[in-house]
Design a protein around this motif. Structure first.
Motif, mmCIF file in Angstrom:
data_model
loop_
_atom_site.group_PDB
_atom_site.id
_atom_site.type_symbol
_atom_site.label_atom_id
_atom_site.label_comp_id
_atom_site.label_asym_id
_atom_site.label_seq_id
_atom_site.Cartn_x
_atom_site.Cartn_y
_atom_site.Cartn_z
ATOM 1 N N LYS A 252 0.825 -1.209 0.000
ATOM 2 C CA LYS A 252 0.000 0.000 0.000
ATOM 3 C C LYS A 252 0.861 1.261 0.000
ATOM 4 O O LYS A 252 0.639 2.188 -0.795
ATOM 5 N N GLU A 253 1.858 1.294 0.880
ATOM 6 C CA GLU A 253 2.727 2.478 0.960
ATOM 7 C C GLU A 253 3.546 2.650 -0.317
ATOM 8 O O GLU A 253 3.730 3.770 -0.806
ATOM 9 N N ASN A 263 -2.778 6.564 -5.874
ATOM 10 C CA ASN A 263 -3.126 5.159 -6.052
ATOM 11 C C ASN A 263 -3.301 4.837 -7.538
ATOM 12 O O ASN A 263 -3.142 5.700 -8.400
ATOM 13 N N SER A 279 -6.631 -6.688 -1.352
ATOM 14 C CA SER A 279 -5.602 -5.640 -1.387
ATOM 15 C C SER A 279 -5.632 -4.913 -2.723
ATOM 16 O O SER A 279 -5.472 -3.688 -2.785
ATOM 17 N N GLU A 282 -8.414 -2.385 -2.895
ATOM 18 C CA GLU A 282 -8.143 -1.164 -2.127
ATOM 19 C C GLU A 282 -7.018 -0.319 -2.714
ATOM 20 O O GLU A 282 -6.765 0.792 -2.252
ATOM 21 N N SER A 283 -6.349 -0.849 -3.747
ATOM 22 C CA SER A 283 -5.193 -0.138 -4.299
ATOM 23 C C SER A 283 -5.544 0.863 -5.387
ATOM 24 O O SER A 283 -4.683 1.618 -5.829
#
Length: 376
Positions: A252-253, A263, A279, A282-283
């Motif tokens: 994510k980071e 993103n 994941s 959510e990216s």
């Protein structure tokens, strides 16, 4: 009846066995294909271990390529001697097929995973008894095989059938997710994430590079995510601009860093791992699209954060066979391979057909991306 060699799974979890079988007669909309090669897809061992339900014994295989030896009386687009890649089966009659959206065929499940023909008969018998067959309309772990004409895609005879066999499912699925679903030019996709670097993921990377080369204003960031360092290295060679290993970095980071805090514009999951799917979802950033092409299993449910998706007008969707009409798309991919732009041979390793269990073990261990069985 025609005598053939087939790789059978006799019962749940049993190893594949090379045996002698008998083929039923070719029906009007079928062809007899002498196979030269069949590549292995993760869907094959998934059936072997019950993740996709089919009755046993079963003859699998759905990425075959060979030469047409006989055609049924109703086949009009193929002839004896044609070279064909075998892909998925569709009815050709429903409203989706009539719109050339064969990947959405209303009979897609029964025609590809039903284990039998439309009339309930089987194409293969073993020890005098019919066995589950017609897998993807082909069951190309059998040579020769009786295949439905809708599964057969005619290709240029100059092509190496041991290479282009892999276009039938996995490569089509990955490449199609870019060309037909993400549509980077139409959607102005600058950043793309690809999660999972098996054959499907690598094909997704290759397709993204092709689009970027032809359209310099899009896909300036192609990010590949996997835990296998060798595959991350290969992804960079195939066109990824950035790579992330979740075992060493926070995905994510890192994605926020790569995209300047925005993103991803698009993301594709090729892993089939539910936690990775979530994941991936959510990216994506505002206006982004997240695409699932790897299945975690029949009962799996993804988690979509509804409010952020509403506020960002985001999209989550699935793709089957790269949303591709294989009769049109596979020849296009074959042309890209011939031009040197889709180097699928870099993913492959060949095995004798009788060594299928070794091939699958190598694929499972990650040492081989796309095993190809050679029929001799």
């Amino acid at each position: 009846m025609v005598v053939a060699k087939a790789i059978v799974v006799p019962e749940l979890h049993a190893p594949f066995q090379l045996v002698e079988v008998e083929l039923d007669s070719v029906q009007p909309h079928e062809v007899l294909v002498e196979l030269k090669a069949t590549s292995i897809c993760a869907t094959d061992p998934a059936v072997q271990h019950g993740k996709i339900p089919l009755d046993f014994p079963v003859v699998l295989g759905h990425e075959g390529a060979g030469v047409v030896k006989k055609i049924g009386s109703g086949v009009i687009d193929l002839a004896e001697g044609d070279h064909v890649v075998l892909s998925y089966n569709s009815c050709g009659k429903c409203r989706q097929c009539q719109k050339q959206n064969n990947f959405r065929c209303l009979e897609i499940m029964e025609r590809n995973f039903g284990g039998q023909r439309e009339d309930g008969s089987k194409t293969i018998s073993w020890k005098g008894k019919p066995v589950s067959s017609s897998f993807f309309g082909q069951s190309s772990f059998c040579n020769p095989t009786v295949a439905h004409a809708s599964s057969c895609v005619k290709v240029d005879k100059s092509l190496d059938l041991a290479v282009v066999c892999s276009l039938g499912c996995g490569i089509q699925t990955g490449a199609g997710s870019i060309f037909n679903v993400v549509k980077p030019v139409e959607m102005d996709v600058r950043s793309l994430g690809i999660f999972g670097l098996g054959a499907v993921g690598c094909a997704t990377v290759m397709a993204a590079r092709i689009v970027a080369q032809d359209n310099p204003t899009v896909l300036s960031q192609i990010v590949a995510v996997d835990v296998n360092e060798n595959r991350l290295k290969l992804a960079r060679e195939l066109g990824a601009t950035h790579t992330i290993n979740p075992e060493n970095e926070d995905v994510k980071e890192k994605l926020l860093e790569i995209t300047g805090g925005e993103n991803l514009d698009a993301a594709v999951d090729c892993s089939g791992v539910l936690s990775v799917v979530n994941s991936m979802i959510e990216s994506i950033g505002s206006g982004g699209i997240a695409v699932t092409i790897g299945s975690p299993g029949n009962d799996s449910k993804a988690s979509v954060p509804i409010l952020p998706f509403i506020a960002g007008a985001k999209t989550y969707c699935a793709s089957h066979q790269g949303n591709a009409n294989s009769k049109i798309f596979i020849p296009h991919l074959a042309s890209l391979y011939k031009q040197g732009r889709l180097p699928i041979d870099r993913l492959q390793k060949t095995y004798r057909a009788e060594n299928i269990n070794e091939a699958i073990a190598d694929m499972k261990s990650g040492s081989v991306i796309k095993p190809v069985l050679l029929w001799r």
